[in-house]
Scaffold this active site. Structure first.
Site, PDB file in Angstrom:
ATOM      1  N   MET A  29     -21.320  33.581  57.856  1.00  0.00           N
ATOM      2  CA  MET A  29     -20.097  33.808  57.475  1.00  0.00           C
ATOM      3  C   MET A  29     -19.897  34.184  56.043  1.00  0.00           C
ATOM      4  O   MET A  29     -19.016  34.077  55.437  1.00  0.00           O
ATOM      5  CB  MET A  29     -18.966  32.872  57.881  1.00  0.00           C
ATOM      6  CG  MET A  29     -18.666  32.754  59.355  1.00  0.00           C
ATOM      7  SD  MET A  29     -17.133  32.131  59.685  1.00  0.00           S
ATOM      8  CE  MET A  29     -17.277  30.338  59.188  1.00  0.00           C
ATOM      9  N   ALA A  31     -21.289  33.364  51.858  1.00  0.00           N
ATOM     10  CA  ALA A  31     -21.294  32.221  51.180  1.00  0.00           C
ATOM     11  C   ALA A  31     -22.785  31.432  51.270  1.00  0.00           C
ATOM     12  O   ALA A  31     -22.711  30.406  51.433  1.00  0.00           O
ATOM     13  CB  ALA A  31     -20.161  31.177  51.332  1.00  0.00           C
ATOM     14  N   HIS A  36     -29.223  29.172  54.959  1.00  0.00           N
ATOM     15  CA  HIS A  36     -29.075  30.385  55.459  1.00  0.00           C
ATOM     16  C   HIS A  36     -30.473  31.256  55.084  1.00  0.00           C
ATOM     17  O   HIS A  36     -30.912  32.033  56.010  1.00  0.00           O
ATOM     18  CB  HIS A  36     -27.951  31.300  54.592  1.00  0.00           C
ATOM     19  CG  HIS A  36     -26.542  30.843  55.058  1.00  0.00           C
ATOM     20  ND1 HIS A  36     -25.869  30.275  54.205  1.00  0.00           N
ATOM     21  CD2 HIS A  36     -25.808  30.841  56.205  1.00  0.00           C
ATOM     22  CE1 HIS A  36     -24.579  29.909  54.997  1.00  0.00           C
ATOM     23  NE2 HIS A  36     -24.685  30.331  56.070  1.00  0.00           N
ATOM     24  N   GLU A 147     -29.158  24.187  63.185  1.00  0.00           N
ATOM     25  CA  GLU A 147     -29.042  23.081  63.827  1.00  0.00           C
ATOM     26  C   GLU A 147     -27.745  22.434  63.310  1.00  0.00           C
ATOM     27  O   GLU A 147     -27.237  21.462  64.032  1.00  0.00           O
ATOM     28  CB  GLU A 147     -30.495  22.416  63.814  1.00  0.00           C
ATOM     29  CG  GLU A 147     -31.282  23.101  64.964  1.00  0.00           C
ATOM     30  CD  GLU A 147     -32.420  21.903  65.324  1.00  0.00           C
ATOM     31  OE1 GLU A 147     -33.283  22.463  65.911  1.00  0.00           O
ATOM     32  OE2 GLU A 147     -32.488  20.990  64.822  1.00  0.00           O
ATOM     33  N   GLN A 152     -22.202  24.014  68.275  1.00  0.00           N
ATOM     34  CA  GLN A 152     -22.150  25.725  68.370  1.00  0.00           C
ATOM     35  C   GLN A 152     -23.333  26.364  68.999  1.00  0.00           C
ATOM     36  O   GLN A 152     -22.992  27.091  69.841  1.00  0.00           O
ATOM     37  CB  GLN A 152     -22.101  26.041  66.743  1.00  0.00           C
ATOM     38  CG  GLN A 152     -22.325  27.762  66.704  1.00  0.00           C
ATOM     39  CD  GLN A 152     -21.915  27.959  65.352  1.00  0.00           C
ATOM     40  OE1 GLN A 152     -20.672  28.275  65.092  1.00  0.00           O
ATOM     41  NE2 GLN A 152     -22.874  28.341  64.627  1.00  0.00           N
ATOM     42  N   ARG A 190     -18.986  24.890  52.804  1.00  0.00           N
ATOM     43  CA  ARG A 190     -17.779  24.050  52.440  1.00  0.00           C
ATOM     44  C   ARG A 190     -18.192  22.822  51.459  1.00  0.00           C
ATOM     45  O   ARG A 190     -17.215  22.219  50.819  1.00  0.00           O
ATOM     46  CB  ARG A 190     -17.158  23.475  53.592  1.00  0.00           C
ATOM     47  CG  ARG A 190     -16.741  24.308  54.813  1.00  0.00           C
ATOM     48  CD  ARG A 190     -15.960  23.701  55.820  1.00  0.00           C
ATOM     49  NE  ARG A 190     -14.978  24.630  56.453  1.00  0.00           N
ATOM     50  CZ  ARG A 190     -15.257  25.339  57.407  1.00  0.00           C
ATOM     51  NH1 ARG A 190     -16.660  25.128  58.274  1.00  0.00           N
ATOM     52  NH2 ARG A 190     -14.475  26.122  58.174  1.00  0.00           N
TER      53      ARG A 190
HETATM   54  O1  PAF Z   1     -21.982  29.084  61.901  1.00  0.00           O
HETATM   55  C1  PAF Z   1     -21.511  30.186  61.518  1.00  0.00           C
HETATM   56  O2  PAF Z   1     -21.357  30.787  60.239  1.00  0.00           O
HETATM   57  C2  PAF Z   1     -20.355  30.921  62.632  1.00  0.00           C
HETATM   58  O3  PAF Z   1     -19.522  29.987  63.341  1.00  0.00           O
HETATM   59  C3  PAF Z   1     -20.826  32.038  63.264  1.00  0.00           C
HETATM   60  C4  PAF Z   1     -21.925  31.693  64.401  1.00  0.00           C
HETATM   61  C5  PAF Z   1     -21.632  33.297  62.180  1.00  0.00           C
HETATM   62  C6  PAF Z   1     -19.803  32.786  64.068  1.00  0.00           C
HETATM   63  O4  PAF Z   1     -18.929  33.305  63.450  1.00  0.00           O
END
Ligand code: PAF
Length: 291
Positions: A29, A31, A36, A147, A152, A190
């Site tokens: 998403m 940021a 990442h 993780e 999720q 966040r």
């Molecule tokens: O983990 C995230 O950033 C989001 O939940 C994802 C997997 C990109 C789905 O919008």
């Protein structure tokens, strides 16, 4: 790096990449932080080309959540992805992802229901739906997720298994170890919401989790260890605390006793208005030796 924002451009660009090798997808998403970027590096190690997506998915935010405040830094993020050797950035608009008349939702029962599923109704249906769309749009050989969002990852794997997805096959959905700040706080987009005082207090979360895990692995009573963790968070200024749970690592079924299979300690708690989540592995505790 090529950046595309329509499905037509995406399909052409993906077809082109596929001619010269395999594709790993890293959905985000935006940021972007070091967590990442670690996903991008792992993706490069697994496939010939990396496709990253940046899409702040409205359907996974509840009505009173931080959709509008969620940090958006497209130019900065694109530069970071380019430096990591990402081949293609998929940055759809909300209308491209959810055109007029969009009416389908994927809901995964079981693993979606407790923990964040209980405190964020509808969240995992939003995640499962958008990730299924991203998988269909890119048809990657591999997909990588942090993780830090343990539940999720379980939801996405269940969705891929139940819907017989082949690209990526569920065995090519990879979880990557949480990247932490030097003091142990899990990296999260966040964390940017935290004031300096809240950021200082936030380190109690990983510290108190580690202390609870040591106690559980040493054979202490699970309920007592979780209560002490809960109390430590309260004293540091966390509240409300959504959950402090020991669960089976795969099924996410809560455990009241010391685990005899790989388990996970999972916490979600707010500090100021910011909701932080974290999870850590808990090793199975061996039973008493019989004489
Ligand atoms: O983990 C995230 O950033 C989001 O939940 C994802 C997997 C990109 C789905 O919008």
């Amino acid at each position: 790096m090529q950046t595309v924002s329509t499905l037509v451009e995406l399909r052409l660009a993906v077809d082109d990449l596929r001619k010269s090798g395999t594709i790993a997808l890293v959905p985000t998403m935006g940021a972007l932080h070091e967590g990442h970027l670690t996903l991008m590096r792992e993706a490069r190690a697994r496939a010939d080309h990396v496709v990253a997506s940046i899409f702040v998915n409205p359907t996974q935010f509840g009505p009173n959540e931080d959709l509008d405040a969620y940090p958006r830094r497209m130019a900065e993020d694109a530069a970071l992805l380019e430096a990591e050797g990402v081949a293609l950035l998929w940055a759809p608009t909300v209308d491209a992802m959810y055109p007029d008349g969009f009416a389908t939702t994927i809901s995964v029962s079981g693993v979606s229901e407790g923990l964040c599923g209980a405190s964020r109704p509808g969240h995992f249906a939003g995640v499962a739906t958008v990730v299924c769309k991203l998988f269909n749009q890119v048809r990657p050989d591999h997909a990588l997720f942090g993780e830090k969002d343990w539940q999720q990852l379980a939801v996405i794997r269940a969705m891929a298994r139940d819907l017989d997805l082949t690209l990526p096959h569920v065995s090519n959905i990879h979880g990557v170890t949480t990247v932490r700040e030097a003091d142990g706080l899990a990296m999260s987009s966040r964390n940017a919401y935290l004031s300096p005082d809240q950021r200082t207090a936030a380190v109690t979360l990983p510290r108190a989790m580690r202390a609870a895990i040591e106690d559980i692995e040493a054979g202490d009573d699970v309920a007592g260890a979780l209560m002490r963790l809960h109390a430590a968070l309260g004293e540091a200024g966390f509240g409300p605390i959504d959950y402090v749970t020991l669960a089976d690592a795969s099924s996410l079924v809560p455990l009241a006793q010391a685990p005899d299979a790989p388990a996970r300690l999972l916490v979600a708690a707010r500090i100021g208005g910011t909701r932080l989540i974290d999870n850590m592995p808990v090793s199975p505790v061996k039973g008493e030796e019989t004489q």
